[in-house]
Design a protein around this motif. Structure first.
Motif, PDB file in Angstrom:
ATOM      1  N   UNK A   1       0.824  -1.200   0.000  1.00  0.00           N
ATOM      2  CA  UNK A   1       0.000   0.000   0.000  1.00  0.00           C
ATOM      3  C   UNK A   1       0.863   1.256   0.000  1.00  0.00           C
ATOM      4  N   UNK A   2       2.042   1.165   0.628  1.00  0.00           N
ATOM      5  CA  UNK A   2       2.970   2.296   0.682  1.00  0.00           C
ATOM      6  C   UNK A   2       3.858   2.376  -0.563  1.00  0.00           C
ATOM      7  N   UNK A   3       3.540   1.584  -1.583  1.00  0.00           N
ATOM      8  CA  UNK A   3       4.235   1.596  -2.881  1.00  0.00           C
ATOM      9  C   UNK A   3       5.654   1.050  -2.777  1.00  0.00           C
ATOM     10  N   UNK A   4       5.839   0.086  -1.883  1.00  0.00           N
ATOM     11  CA  UNK A   4       7.122  -0.602  -1.738  1.00  0.00           C
ATOM     12  C   UNK A   4       6.981  -2.003  -2.314  1.00  0.00           C
ATOM     13  N   UNK A   5       7.935  -2.377  -3.155  1.00  0.00           N
ATOM     14  CA  UNK A   5       7.958  -3.727  -3.706  1.00  0.00           C
ATOM     15  C   UNK A   5       8.479  -4.672  -2.630  1.00  0.00           C
ATOM     16  N   UNK A   6       7.669  -5.615  -2.218  1.00  0.00           N
ATOM     17  CA  UNK A   6       8.094  -6.620  -1.244  1.00  0.00           C
ATOM     18  C   UNK A   6       8.459  -7.868  -2.038  1.00  0.00           C
ATOM     19  N   UNK A   7       9.709  -8.308  -1.893  1.00  0.00           N
ATOM     20  CA  UNK A   7      10.152  -9.468  -2.662  1.00  0.00           C
ATOM     21  C   UNK A   7       9.313 -10.687  -2.295  1.00  0.00           C
ATOM     22  N   UNK A   8       9.175 -11.603  -3.246  1.00  0.00           N
ATOM     23  CA  UNK A   8       8.346 -12.779  -3.005  1.00  0.00           C
ATOM     24  C   UNK A   8       8.949 -13.695  -1.948  1.00  0.00           C
ATOM     25  N   UNK A   9      10.276 -13.730  -1.896  1.00  0.00           N
ATOM     26  CA  UNK A   9      10.930 -14.549  -0.874  1.00  0.00           C
ATOM     27  C   UNK A   9      10.681 -13.927   0.501  1.00  0.00           C
ATOM     28  N   UNK A  10      10.447 -14.761   1.482  1.00  0.00           N
ATOM     29  CA  UNK A  10      10.337 -14.307   2.862  1.00  0.00           C
ATOM     30  C   UNK A  10      10.855 -15.424   3.747  1.00  0.00           C
ATOM     31  N   UNK A  11      11.225 -15.073   4.956  1.00  0.00           N
ATOM     32  CA  UNK A  11      11.777 -16.075   5.869  1.00  0.00           C
ATOM     33  C   UNK A  11      10.945 -16.098   7.138  1.00  0.00           C
ATOM     34  N   UNK A  12      10.534 -17.292   7.528  1.00  0.00           N
ATOM     35  CA  UNK A  12       9.867 -17.480   8.813  1.00  0.00           C
ATOM     36  C   UNK A  12      10.681 -18.491   9.626  1.00  0.00           C
ATOM     37  N   UNK A  13      10.792 -18.207  10.901  1.00  0.00           N
ATOM     38  CA  UNK A  13      11.532 -19.081  11.811  1.00  0.00           C
ATOM     39  C   UNK A  13      10.562 -19.585  12.867  1.00  0.00           C
ATOM     40  N   UNK A  14       9.998 -20.787  12.671  1.00  0.00           N
ATOM     41  CA  UNK A  14       9.129 -21.354  13.705  1.00  0.00           C
ATOM     42  C   UNK A  14       9.976 -21.900  14.858  1.00  0.00           C
ATOM     43  N   UNK A  15       9.347 -22.061  15.994  1.00  0.00           N
ATOM     44  CA  UNK A  15      10.023 -22.585  17.181  1.00  0.00           C
ATOM     45  C   UNK A  15      11.349 -21.854  17.403  1.00  0.00           C
ATOM     46  N   UNK A  16      11.276 -20.521  17.338  1.00  0.00           N
ATOM     47  CA  UNK A  16      12.480 -19.689  17.407  1.00  0.00           C
ATOM     48  C   UNK A  16      13.254 -19.885  18.700  1.00  0.00           C
TER      49      UNK A  16
END
Length: 191
Positions: free
Chosen positions: A143-158
């Protein structure tokens, strides 16, 4: 050639935050790739809660400082904890203040974000790693006109994914360099 500049910010203000540890690792990877990285902590920017009334009574100097930091960078690395399925209030409030037009920008929105790129990540002691909050963060940044890359990282059980400040080997540790590389590849270089 101008150097790429990334701003790294965690949405958590908790001491010992898993998200801050994850962000620290991402920033380190970006620096190893030759990118200039500025790391900030939201706790260093004590912003009032954004409301139109607060804005009308005068744009806080601390909000101007934070906005200037966002504006000076080509892209962002953002680690966000998941609070009730969304982003933290501290991160949302910071993004709200930074998105507001000031001075000569009146009538134009999102100048600190427009045309820039972001890489998002989350760490959580739960089994989903904060992925629900990242969906909201992706929507906000878009919405703020920033391209968010498709890759993302999630760390479960951090709570088991780190040894001190070190992210242990596993899928998050393998995907984080991919995320950082993509942000670097897509970051527009400011003149």
């Amino acid at each position: 050639m101008q150097e790429i500049r990334l701003l790294a910010v965690a949405g958590s203000q908790r001491v010992g935050s898993f998200n801050q540890r994850l962000l620290d690792r991402a920033a380190s990877l970006a620096r190893e790739a030759g990118v200039e990285v500025t790391q900030i902590r939201l706790s260093d920017f004590p912003l009032p809660l954004y409301t139109p009334q607060a804005e009308a009574s005068g744009f806080p100097e601390v909000a101007s400082e934070l906005k200037a930091l966002f504006a000076r960078h080509d892209g962002f690395l953002i680690a966000s904890p998941e609070y009730n399925g969304s982003v933290s209030a501290a991160l949302k409030n910071a993004l709200d203040w930074v998105s507001r037009p000031t001075g000569a920008e009146e009538g134009t929105a999102f100048s600190a974000f427009r045309g820039k790129v972001a890489g998002i990540m989350s760490a959580s002691p739960g089994p989903f790693g904060g992925i629900r909050g990242l969906q909201h963060l992706r929507q906000i940044l878009g919405t703020l006109h920033t391209l968010v890359v498709t890759e993302q990282v999630v760390v479960p059980f951090a709570d088991k994914a780190f040894d001190g400040d070190v992210l242990l080997d596993g899928p998050p540790a393998q995907f984080l360099p991919v995320l950082v590389r993509r942000v670097i590849q897509l970051a527009p270089i400011s003149a």
